[in-house]
Design a protein around this motif. Structure first.
Motif, PDB file in Angstrom:
ATOM      1  N   GLU A   1      10.794 -29.384  21.216  1.00  0.00           N
ATOM      2  CA  GLU A   1       9.547 -28.715  21.546  1.00  0.00           C
ATOM      3  C   GLU A   1       9.596 -27.372  20.845  1.00  0.00           C
ATOM      4  OE1 GLU A   1       7.023 -27.135  25.406  1.00  0.00           O
ATOM      5  OE2 GLU A   1       8.735 -28.477  25.714  1.00  0.00           O
ATOM      6  N   GLY A   2       8.796 -27.235  19.800  1.00  0.00           N
ATOM      7  CA  GLY A   2       8.816 -25.991  19.051  1.00  0.00           C
ATOM      8  C   GLY A   2       8.520 -26.213  17.592  1.00  0.00           C
ATOM      9  N   THR A   3       9.252 -25.494  16.742  1.00  0.00           N
ATOM     10  CA  THR A   3       9.008 -25.521  15.301  1.00  0.00           C
ATOM     11  C   THR A   3      10.290 -25.871  14.566  1.00  0.00           C
ATOM     12  OG1 THR A   3       7.317 -23.821  15.536  1.00  0.00           O
ATOM     13  CG2 THR A   3       8.219 -24.143  13.340  1.00  0.00           C
ATOM     14  N   LEU A   4      10.183 -26.821  13.639  1.00  0.00           N
ATOM     15  CA  LEU A   4      11.292 -27.203  12.770  1.00  0.00           C
ATOM     16  C   LEU A   4      10.883 -26.907  11.332  1.00  0.00           C
ATOM     17  CD1 LEU A   4      12.272 -30.701  14.233  1.00  0.00           C
ATOM     18  CD2 LEU A   4      13.246 -28.460  14.797  1.00  0.00           C
ATOM     19  N   ILE A   5      11.762 -26.225  10.594  1.00  0.00           N
ATOM     20  CA  ILE A   5      11.504 -25.917   9.189  1.00  0.00           C
ATOM     21  C   ILE A   5      12.748 -26.295   8.403  1.00  0.00           C
ATOM     22  CG2 ILE A   5      10.936 -24.132   7.499  1.00  0.00           C
ATOM     23  CD1 ILE A   5       9.684 -22.532   9.829  1.00  0.00           C
ATOM     24  N   ALA A   6      12.558 -27.148   7.382  1.00  0.00           N
ATOM     25  CA  ALA A   6      13.707 -27.618   6.609  1.00  0.00           C
ATOM     26  C   ALA A   6      13.255 -28.110   5.240  1.00  0.00           C
ATOM     27  CB  ALA A   6      14.412 -28.746   7.353  1.00  0.00           C
ATOM     28  N   GLU A   7      14.220 -28.244   4.351  1.00  0.00           N
ATOM     29  CA  GLU A   7      13.946 -28.902   3.079  1.00  0.00           C
ATOM     30  C   GLU A   7      13.687 -30.387   3.333  1.00  0.00           C
ATOM     31  OE1 GLU A   7      13.811 -27.826  -0.133  1.00  0.00           O
ATOM     32  OE2 GLU A   7      14.092 -25.745   0.450  1.00  0.00           O
ATOM     33  N   ARG A   8      14.492 -30.966   4.229  1.00  0.00           N
ATOM     34  CA  ARG A   8      14.429 -32.401   4.515  1.00  0.00           C
ATOM     35  C   ARG A   8      14.426 -32.581   6.025  1.00  0.00           C
ATOM     36  NH1 ARG A   8      18.605 -35.632   5.760  1.00  0.00           N
ATOM     37  NH2 ARG A   8      18.337 -37.849   5.461  1.00  0.00           N
ATOM     38  N   LEU A   9      13.472 -33.385   6.525  1.00  0.00           N
ATOM     39  CA  LEU A   9      13.363 -33.644   7.956  1.00  0.00           C
ATOM     40  C   LEU A   9      13.216 -35.142   8.174  1.00  0.00           C
ATOM     41  CD1 LEU A   9      12.897 -32.809  10.944  1.00  0.00           C
ATOM     42  CD2 LEU A   9      10.474 -32.520  10.368  1.00  0.00           C
ATOM     43  N   VAL A  10      14.122 -35.704   8.973  1.00  0.00           N
ATOM     44  CA  VAL A  10      14.068 -37.122   9.328  1.00  0.00           C
ATOM     45  C   VAL A  10      13.937 -37.194  10.838  1.00  0.00           C
ATOM     46  CG1 VAL A  10      15.289 -39.335   9.309  1.00  0.00           C
ATOM     47  CG2 VAL A  10      15.483 -37.789   7.348  1.00  0.00           C
TER      48      VAL A  10
ATOM     49  N   ALA B   1       8.323 -29.069   6.152  1.00  0.00           N
ATOM     50  CA  ALA B   1       9.449 -29.502   5.322  1.00  0.00           C
ATOM     51  C   ALA B   1       8.953 -29.942   3.949  1.00  0.00           C
ATOM     52  CB  ALA B   1      10.205 -30.638   5.986  1.00  0.00           C
ATOM     53  N   ARG B   2       9.872 -29.900   3.008  1.00  0.00           N
ATOM     54  CA  ARG B   2       9.540 -30.401   1.680  1.00  0.00           C
ATOM     55  C   ARG B   2       9.371 -31.923   1.745  1.00  0.00           C
ATOM     56  NH1 ARG B   2       9.753 -27.500  -2.411  1.00  0.00           N
ATOM     57  NH2 ARG B   2      11.349 -26.093  -1.644  1.00  0.00           N
ATOM     58  N   MET B   3      10.291 -32.597   2.449  1.00  0.00           N
ATOM     59  CA  MET B   3      10.244 -34.049   2.575  1.00  0.00           C
ATOM     60  C   MET B   3      10.382 -34.404   4.050  1.00  0.00           C
ATOM     61  SD  MET B   3      11.719 -37.224   3.034  1.00  0.00           S
ATOM     62  CE  MET B   3      13.404 -36.830   3.315  1.00  0.00           C
ATOM     63  N   VAL B   4       9.457 -35.216   4.559  1.00  0.00           N
ATOM     64  CA  VAL B   4       9.493 -35.655   5.956  1.00  0.00           C
ATOM     65  C   VAL B   4       9.486 -37.173   5.988  1.00  0.00           C
ATOM     66  CG1 VAL B   4       8.287 -35.656   8.175  1.00  0.00           C
ATOM     67  CG2 VAL B   4       8.239 -33.606   6.739  1.00  0.00           C
ATOM     68  N   HIS B   5      10.373 -37.734   6.810  1.00  0.00           N
ATOM     69  CA  HIS B   5      10.352 -39.182   7.041  1.00  0.00           C
ATOM     70  C   HIS B   5      10.292 -39.429   8.542  1.00  0.00           C
ATOM     71  CE1 HIS B   5      10.970 -43.430   6.680  1.00  0.00           C
ATOM     72  NE2 HIS B   5      11.905 -43.341   7.602  1.00  0.00           N
ATOM     73  N   LEU B   6       9.328 -40.238   8.967  1.00  0.00           N
ATOM     74  CA  LEU B   6       9.203 -40.634  10.366  1.00  0.00           C
ATOM     75  C   LEU B   6       9.660 -42.080  10.488  1.00  0.00           C
ATOM     76  CD1 LEU B   6       5.698 -39.115  11.224  1.00  0.00           C
ATOM     77  CD2 LEU B   6       7.951 -38.047  11.393  1.00  0.00           C
TER      78      LEU B   6
END
Length: 158
Positions: free
Chosen positions: A44-53, A64-69
């Motif tokens: 619950e909040g904010t996630l900041i990253a180059e890559r987020l899975v 994020a630069r790249m997000v995969h759900l």
């Protein structure tokens, strides 16, 4: 690597060089190179990253630069990304916006720059140390050769 284990609850604002895996509960702001939210992870909040899975649940904002759900992902909120991929069963309630000019926050970039300066200084010091050791070894070799010239080793008479 930061790991929020399944039986952990973490709250706060964290910025780190490296990666993070969330299998427990996280509330706050997390900024790092790579973030993986496991199937049992809840953010619950904010996630900041180059890559987020994401395989777990996020309520809030993801940048994020790249997000995969993954199939088990549930995201309620906003995703800002350069590239987004979603498995067929992933759930996104909210909106996704393409952000071709994605950039990590200033605090993160400053940490990276400081880390590079430390690495450069360490490399410089290591190189100087190697030069000093080589110079000291040359001096020792020269002194030994002078001693050998002053005190020749007698040869055995056959």
């Amino acid at each position: 690597m930061l790991v929020v284990d399944a039986d952990m609850v973490v709250e706060g604002q964290i910025t780190l060089l490296g990666s993070a895996r969330i299998d427990g509960r996280f509330r706050g702001v997390l900024v790092c190179t790579s973030i993986e939210v496991g199937p049992d992870g809840f953010v619950e909040g904010t996630l900041i990253a180059e890559r987020l899975v994401v395989a777990g649940q996020i309520i809030g904002i993801a940048r994020a630069r790249m997000v995969h759900l993954a199939d088990t992902a549930i995201v309620e909120g906003e995703i800002y990304q350069e590239r987004l991929s979603m498995d067929e069963a992933a759930t996104l309630v909210g909106e996704s916006r393409r952000d071709p000019g994605f950039e990590m926050p200033l605090a993160y970039r400053e940490m990276q720059a400081r880390e590079r300066r430390i690495d450069d200084e360490f490399a410089r010091m290591s190189a100087e140390s190697r030069v000093r050791r080589t110079e000291e070894a040359d001096k020792a070799r020269t002194a030994f050769e002078r001693l050998r010239a002053r005190f020749p080793v007698p040869r055995a008479i056959p």
